[in-house]
Design a protein around this motif. Structure first.
Motif, PDB file in Angstrom:
ATOM      1  N   ALA A   1       0.740  -1.006  -0.157  1.00 50.29           N
ATOM      2  CA  ALA A   1       0.109   0.068   0.001  1.00 50.29           C
ATOM      3  C   ALA A   1       0.798   1.281  -0.044  1.00 50.29           C
TER       4      ALA A   1
ATOM      5  N   GLU B   1      -3.840   6.013  -4.994  1.00 53.96           N
ATOM      6  CA  GLU B   1      -4.678   4.896  -5.468  1.00 53.96           C
ATOM      7  C   GLU B   1      -5.081   3.980  -4.157  1.00 53.96           C
ATOM      8  N   TRP B   2      -6.343   4.059  -3.865  1.00 50.77           N
ATOM      9  CA  TRP B   2      -6.908   3.352  -2.760  1.00 50.77           C
ATOM     10  C   TRP B   2      -6.942   1.620  -3.114  1.00 50.77           C
ATOM     11  N   THR B   3      -6.756   0.776  -2.057  1.00 51.15           N
ATOM     12  CA  THR B   3      -6.783  -0.583  -2.076  1.00 51.15           C
ATOM     13  C   THR B   3      -7.943  -1.155  -1.388  1.00 51.15           C
ATOM     14  N   TYR B   4      -8.840  -1.801  -1.795  1.00 48.19           N
ATOM     15  CA  TYR B   4     -10.210  -2.216  -1.242  1.00 48.19           C
ATOM     16  C   TYR B   4     -10.215  -3.706  -0.958  1.00 48.19           C
TER      17      TYR B   4
ATOM     18  N   ILE C   1      -8.699  -8.712  -1.341  1.00 49.98           N
ATOM     19  CA  ILE C   1      -8.719  -7.452  -2.230  1.00 49.98           C
ATOM     20  C   ILE C   1      -9.549  -7.597  -3.256  1.00 49.98           C
TER      21      ILE C   1
ATOM     22  N   SER D   1     -11.449  -5.574  -6.755  1.00 47.33           N
ATOM     23  CA  SER D   1     -11.108  -4.323  -7.583  1.00 47.33           C
ATOM     24  C   SER D   1     -12.626  -3.390  -7.564  1.00 47.33           C
TER      25      SER D   1
ATOM     26  N   TRP E   1     -17.178  -3.607  -1.366  1.00 49.84           N
ATOM     27  CA  TRP E   1     -16.056  -3.608  -0.537  1.00 49.84           C
ATOM     28  C   TRP E   1     -16.315  -3.049   0.734  1.00 49.84           C
TER      29      TRP E   1
END
Length: 213
Positions: free
Chosen positions: A53, A58-61, A69, A71, A83
């Motif tokens: 991270a 850019e967020w990671t969900y 994870i 998309s 998410w």
């Protein structure tokens, strides 16, 4: 006189043997009773998640239901129910409040063990709101506003970690959080680290139990 002494010795020896036998039986009985007692409940096994991270934009969900994870299109993340948690470096958002249309919110239990959490509280929950985050890794740092959950705020006495800029150190409090998911279920979450094995930042790791009822 010798015979009397011999008899007395034999009687003492027999008495000692009988006492030893009685104590042995008592010990066996005690062990048997202990074995018959019900065992303590085995804690639910927590799952561990690790991912990179490092991005400032850019967020990671992550989805508790899928355990992975997922998309998500950032342009439509607020209306996406797939998410439950979003990560922008060490900043975290839930799918609720100002971050999403879901039911997401967070409660900091202040406890360090999953086993110590016995119930789901009715009050004290924190919903997502506007937060200030670093916009880049340059020095001096620049900041921008986005949405996230202040229960996870880093850098103060609350949250999941403290950090002394510009080079650290990082300290992680290991508190257990109760997270309400986008669909209204519950998960227990413990943020473990923002560092990898080489102590490089930008690497999230956490443990969770889902579902929690």
């Amino acid at each position: 006189m010798t015979n009397r002494n011999s008899v007395s010795a034999r009687l003492l020896k027999r008495g000692a043997m009988m006492m030893s036998a009685i104590l042995t039986l008592v010990g066996v009985s005690s062990c048997s009773n202990d074995d018959d007692q019900p065992n303590e409940p085995t804690p639910a096994n927590a799952k561990t998640v690790k991912f990179e991270a490092q991005s400032y934009t850019e967020w990671t969900y992550f989805s508790f239901e899928k355990g992975e994870i997922v998309s998500v299109d950032e342009a439509t993340h607020a209306s996406d129910a797939s998410w439950d948690l979003g990560f922008l470096r060490y900043n975290i958002r839930t799918n609720g409040g100002e971050s999403g249309d879901g039911q997401g919110e967070v409660y900091d239990t202040g406890m360090a063990s999953f086993d110590d959490v016995k119930s789901i509280p009715a009050t004290g929950w924190v919903k997502d709101s506007t937060i200030r985050v670093m916009a880049s890794g340059g020095m001096p740092p620049t900041y921008t506003e986005t949405t996230g959950n202040t229960a996870f705020k880093v850098g103060e006495s609350i949250g999941w970690a403290t950090y002394t800029p510009p080079m650290g150190p990082w300290t992680f409090n290991n508190n257990v959080f109760i997270v309400k998911t986008a669909k209204g279920d519950y998960a227990l979450l413990k943020m473990l680290s923002f560092l990898n094995e080489e102590d490089k930042s930008g690497h999230i790791s956490f443990e969770y139990i889902y579902p929690y009822k």
